[in-house]
Every structure is written in structure tokens, then in C-alpha cells.
Design a protein around this motif. Structure first.
Motif, PDB file in Angstrom:
ATOM      1  N   PRO A 163      42.058  46.674  22.241  1.00  0.00           N
ATOM      2  CA  PRO A 163      42.775  47.562  23.168  1.00  0.00           C
ATOM      3  C   PRO A 163      42.180  47.499  24.574  1.00  0.00           C
ATOM      4  CG  PRO A 163      42.263  48.700  21.108  1.00  0.00           C
ATOM      5  CD  PRO A 163      41.498  47.404  21.086  1.00  0.00           C
ATOM      6  N   VAL A 164      43.001  47.832  25.557  1.00  0.00           N
ATOM      7  CA  VAL A 164      42.567  47.828  26.951  1.00  0.00           C
ATOM      8  C   VAL A 164      42.096  49.222  27.344  1.00  0.00           C
ATOM      9  CG1 VAL A 164      44.192  45.993  27.532  1.00  0.00           C
ATOM     10  CG2 VAL A 164      44.892  48.379  27.788  1.00  0.00           C
ATOM     11  N   ASP A 165      41.442  49.302  28.472  1.00  0.00           N
ATOM     12  CA  ASP A 165      41.128  50.594  29.072  1.00  0.00           C
ATOM     13  C   ASP A 165      42.397  51.120  29.725  1.00  0.00           C
ATOM     14  OD1 ASP A 165      40.464  52.401  31.394  1.00  0.00           O
ATOM     15  OD2 ASP A 165      38.456  52.180  30.546  1.00  0.00           O
ATOM     16  N   LEU A 166      42.875  52.234  29.251  1.00  0.00           N
ATOM     17  CA  LEU A 166      44.174  52.753  29.679  1.00  0.00           C
ATOM     18  C   LEU A 166      44.212  53.035  31.176  1.00  0.00           C
ATOM     19  CD1 LEU A 166      46.916  53.502  28.488  1.00  0.00           C
ATOM     20  CD2 LEU A 166      46.055  55.822  28.139  1.00  0.00           C
ATOM     21  N   HIS A 167      43.100  53.458  31.740  1.00  0.00           N
ATOM     22  CA  HIS A 167      43.080  53.852  33.147  1.00  0.00           C
ATOM     23  C   HIS A 167      43.088  52.650  34.094  1.00  0.00           C
ATOM     24  CE1 HIS A 167      42.439  58.031  32.039  1.00  0.00           C
ATOM     25  NE2 HIS A 167      41.486  57.632  31.202  1.00  0.00           N
ATOM     26  N   THR A 168      42.449  51.569  33.698  1.00  0.00           N
ATOM     27  CA  THR A 168      42.333  50.410  34.591  1.00  0.00           C
ATOM     28  C   THR A 168      43.343  49.307  34.288  1.00  0.00           C
ATOM     29  OG1 THR A 168      40.663  49.395  33.144  1.00  0.00           O
ATOM     30  CG2 THR A 168      39.876  50.841  34.915  1.00  0.00           C
ATOM     31  N   PHE A 169      44.040  49.405  33.170  1.00  0.00           N
ATOM     32  CA  PHE A 169      44.990  48.362  32.776  1.00  0.00           C
ATOM     33  C   PHE A 169      46.114  48.235  33.799  1.00  0.00           C
ATOM     34  CE2 PHE A 169      48.835  47.176  30.213  1.00  0.00           C
ATOM     35  CZ  PHE A 169      48.489  45.845  30.023  1.00  0.00           C
ATOM     36  N   ALA A 170      46.396  47.001  34.194  1.00  0.00           N
ATOM     37  CA  ALA A 170      47.437  46.739  35.187  1.00  0.00           C
ATOM     38  C   ALA A 170      48.223  45.488  34.792  1.00  0.00           C
ATOM     39  CB  ALA A 170      46.820  46.544  36.571  1.00  0.00           C
ATOM     40  N   PRO A 171      49.458  45.373  35.281  1.00  0.00           N
ATOM     41  CA  PRO A 171      50.245  44.173  34.983  1.00  0.00           C
ATOM     42  C   PRO A 171      49.587  42.909  35.511  1.00  0.00           C
ATOM     43  CG  PRO A 171      51.630  45.907  35.917  1.00  0.00           C
ATOM     44  CD  PRO A 171      50.211  46.341  36.091  1.00  0.00           C
ATOM     45  N   SER A 172      49.920  41.775  34.911  1.00  0.00           N
ATOM     46  CA  SER A 172      49.427  40.475  35.366  1.00  0.00           C
ATOM     47  C   SER A 172      50.562  39.770  36.096  1.00  0.00           C
ATOM     48  CB  SER A 172      48.963  39.633  34.171  1.00  0.00           C
ATOM     49  OG  SER A 172      48.619  38.338  34.587  1.00  0.00           O
ATOM     50  N   TYR A 173      50.542  39.839  37.421  1.00  0.00           N
ATOM     51  CA  TYR A 173      51.608  39.220  38.210  1.00  0.00           C
ATOM     52  C   TYR A 173      51.309  37.754  38.526  1.00  0.00           C
ATOM     53  CZ  TYR A 173      53.097  44.068  39.000  1.00  0.00           C
ATOM     54  OH  TYR A 173      53.506  45.364  38.833  1.00  0.00           O
ATOM     55  N   LEU A 174      50.044  37.386  38.559  1.00  0.00           N
ATOM     56  CA  LEU A 174      49.556  36.037  38.873  1.00  0.00           C
ATOM     57  C   LEU A 174      49.776  35.614  40.318  1.00  0.00           C
ATOM     58  CD1 LEU A 174      50.255  33.802  35.735  1.00  0.00           C
ATOM     59  CD2 LEU A 174      48.208  35.084  36.362  1.00  0.00           C
ATOM     60  N   ARG A 175      50.532  36.386  41.072  1.00  0.00           N
ATOM     61  CA  ARG A 175      50.651  36.119  42.507  1.00  0.00           C
ATOM     62  C   ARG A 175      51.113  37.397  43.181  1.00  0.00           C
ATOM     63  NH1 ARG A 175      56.197  32.590  43.623  1.00  0.00           N
ATOM     64  NH2 ARG A 175      57.692  34.178  42.962  1.00  0.00           N
ATOM     65  N   LEU A 176      50.911  37.459  44.486  1.00  0.00           N
ATOM     66  CA  LEU A 176      51.385  38.600  45.247  1.00  0.00           C
ATOM     67  C   LEU A 176      52.900  38.592  45.306  1.00  0.00           C
ATOM     68  CD1 LEU A 176      48.967  38.463  48.314  1.00  0.00           C
ATOM     69  CD2 LEU A 176      48.815  39.984  46.346  1.00  0.00           C
ATOM     70  N   VAL A 177      53.491  39.778  45.270  1.00  0.00           N
ATOM     71  CA  VAL A 177      54.930  39.837  45.493  1.00  0.00           C
ATOM     72  C   VAL A 177      55.188  39.462  46.951  1.00  0.00           C
ATOM     73  CG1 VAL A 177      55.328  41.558  43.725  1.00  0.00           C
ATOM     74  CG2 VAL A 177      54.852  42.307  46.050  1.00  0.00           C
ATOM     75  N   GLU A 178      56.401  39.052  47.256  1.00  0.00           N
ATOM     76  CA  GLU A 178      56.710  38.502  48.580  1.00  0.00           C
ATOM     77  C   GLU A 178      56.379  39.470  49.702  1.00  0.00           C
ATOM     78  OE1 GLU A 178      60.384  36.175  50.844  1.00  0.00           O
ATOM     79  OE2 GLU A 178      60.659  37.025  48.848  1.00  0.00           O
ATOM     80  N   ALA A 179      56.661  40.762  49.510  1.00  0.00           N
ATOM     81  CA  ALA A 179      56.398  41.741  50.565  1.00  0.00           C
ATOM     82  C   ALA A 179      54.914  41.821  50.884  1.00  0.00           C
ATOM     83  CB  ALA A 179      56.928  43.113  50.144  1.00  0.00           C
ATOM     84  N   GLU A 180      54.075  41.781  49.851  1.00  0.00           N
ATOM     85  CA  GLU A 180      52.622  41.832  50.059  1.00  0.00           C
ATOM     86  C   GLU A 180      52.131  40.568  50.754  1.00  0.00           C
ATOM     87  OE1 GLU A 180      50.857  44.381  46.359  1.00  0.00           O
ATOM     88  OE2 GLU A 180      51.766  42.451  45.893  1.00  0.00           O
TER      89      GLU A 180
END
Length: 230
Positions: free
Chosen positions: A204-221
Motif C-alpha cells: 500500500p501507498v502512503d495515502l497523504h503523499t500518493f499522487a498520480p504518475s503523469y510522467l510529464r508536465l501538462v501543457e499549461a505547466e
């Protein structure tokens, strides 16, 4: 162990409820509809049909990306909310690993492909080990041409899998010729029951720090960072 598995990371929506080695129910669609309005009703409907109450769940497993920025975020948000509310463990699984798992009986390398536009793909390289696939080359966001140049050096046939493979099939054949093998279309959709299988034996992951894996910045960022450098 009763598990709810959720994948909204790409166009396919897949939900499953499993209990030990039994798939109690699975719902998978591959249509252009908004996951934000469909995912929770699908979860609710499936759990009612298999007669499992939320309080009976013992683990949530979610496909954590890469994929559609919005789709990945929806699935992870739902999964974190449910895990937090029910106070049960959460497991995140690579969306590319999930697709590769459909080919866990293939004797060779398995290459899942998600189109990332402008010649880029999300991909990784896997191989089968008993009932699971394991990573050979880490998931990445890369120009397909550069990726295929690397795959030319591999010593085994490579199975390409995923709904976006068709977009790039011509270039793959051109670069790899007979080394490239293509999975039947019936294996291209991710299956949440396979997601539950992977997640049942994962940490299991740490619920508080778990984040999606985008692998790259979204275009706006990316655009914002580029403007700051100027």
C-alpha cells in the motif's frame, strides 16, 4: 480480501470487485464519455449488483497513470477519497503495467503504448514472470522513433499492446519488421480484475503523499515554466 479496483486513466473505464481468487463482478466500457460523471455511478451499481457494501471492502487499488491527465486525476481522487473514508489501504499500479498484464502468458517482451501526441508515447517494457509481468525498462514519455531504436537491440520478439498501438503500427513495423508482434484487439482494454490481482500482493501507498504518475508536465505547466525562463 475484498478489493475494489478502479481504472479511469484512459478512455476505457474499468471497475472490478474481487474476493480472494474470485472476480465477483467487473464492468468495462471503451467509449468517449466523461469519467467524472460515470465512474462513481458505475462503482455504486457494480457493488450493489455483487452485494458488497463499502464497509466490507478491505483494499482499494487504482491505476495511477500515465494516461489522460483528467482521467488519471479522477481515478486517483476517487480512490484516495474512498480509502480515506473507509480507513483501508490504497495501492497504486502503473496504467502501463496494467495493460501489459493482459499479455502475461507471452514469452518475450511486452510493450504497452499510450499515444501522447506529437510523436510521443507513454510506454515501458515488461516481461512475464509466472502470473505477473515485471518491468524491464521503466515507464517513460519518449519519442516513439527513439524508443523503437532502443528496442531494435533487444534479443526477443516484442508484443505491442494497447488501444493506441494502431496509431503507430506502420512506424513500428517499418522500424522493427518481424521482431514486432501485435496483440489481438480483445487484449487492448485494461481490465480492473487484473488490476485487483496486481494490487492484492502489492505494498500500500502512503495515502497523504500518493499522487498520480503523469510522467510529464501538462501543457499549461510546461508553457508557464517556459515563460518564466524567458
Amino acid at each position: 480480501m475484498k478489493i475494489l479496483a478502479i481504472d479511469t486513466s484512459n478512455q476505457t473505464l474499468s471497475i472490478a470487485v474481487t474476493n480472494g481468487t474470485t472476480v465477483l463482478g467487473e464492468l468495462t466500457t471503451n467509449i468517449k464519455k466523461n469519467h467524472s460523471t460515470r465512474a462513481m455511478p458505475a462503482i455504486d451499481e457494480l457493488m450493489k449488483k455483487v452485494n458488497v457494501k463499502p464497509k466490507e471492502l478491505e483494499r482499494i487499488v487504482v491505476a495511477s497513470g500515465p494516461g489522460s491527465y483528467t482521467g488519471v486525476r479522477i481515478g486517483v481522487t476517487i480512490a484516495k477519497t474512498l480509502a480515506w473514508t473507509l480507513q483501508i489501504p490504497l495501492v497504486g499500479v502503473s496504467s502501463l503495467q496494467l495493460i501489459a498484464q493482459n499479455a502475461s502468458l507471452f514469452d518475450g517482451y511486452i510493450c504497452p503504448i499510450f499515444d501522447a501526441r506529437r510523436g510521443l508515447v507513454y510506454t515501458g517494457l515488461y516481461k512475464a514472470e509466472q502470473e505477473f509481468v515485471s518491468s524491464v525498462v521503466e515507464d517513460c514519455n519518449i519519442l516513439l522513433k527513439d524508443w523503437l531504436d532502443m528496442l531494435k537491440e533487444k534479443d526477443k520478439p516484442i508484443l505491442f499492446i494497447g488501444n493506441d498501438v494502431a496509431i503507430h503500427k506502420e512506424l513500428i513495423i517499418e522500424q522493427l519488421e518481424d521482431k514486432a508482434i501485435f496483440a489481438p484487439f480483445t487484449l487492448h482494454n485494461p481490465r480492473a480484475s487484473e488490476l485487483a490481482l496486481i494490487g492484492a500482493s502489492s505494498e500500500p501507498v502512503d495515502l497523504h503523499t500518493f499522487a498520480p504518475s503523469y510522467l510529464r508536465l501538462v501543457e499549461a505547466e510546461a508553457n508557464w515554466l517556459a515563460s518564466q525562463k524567458k
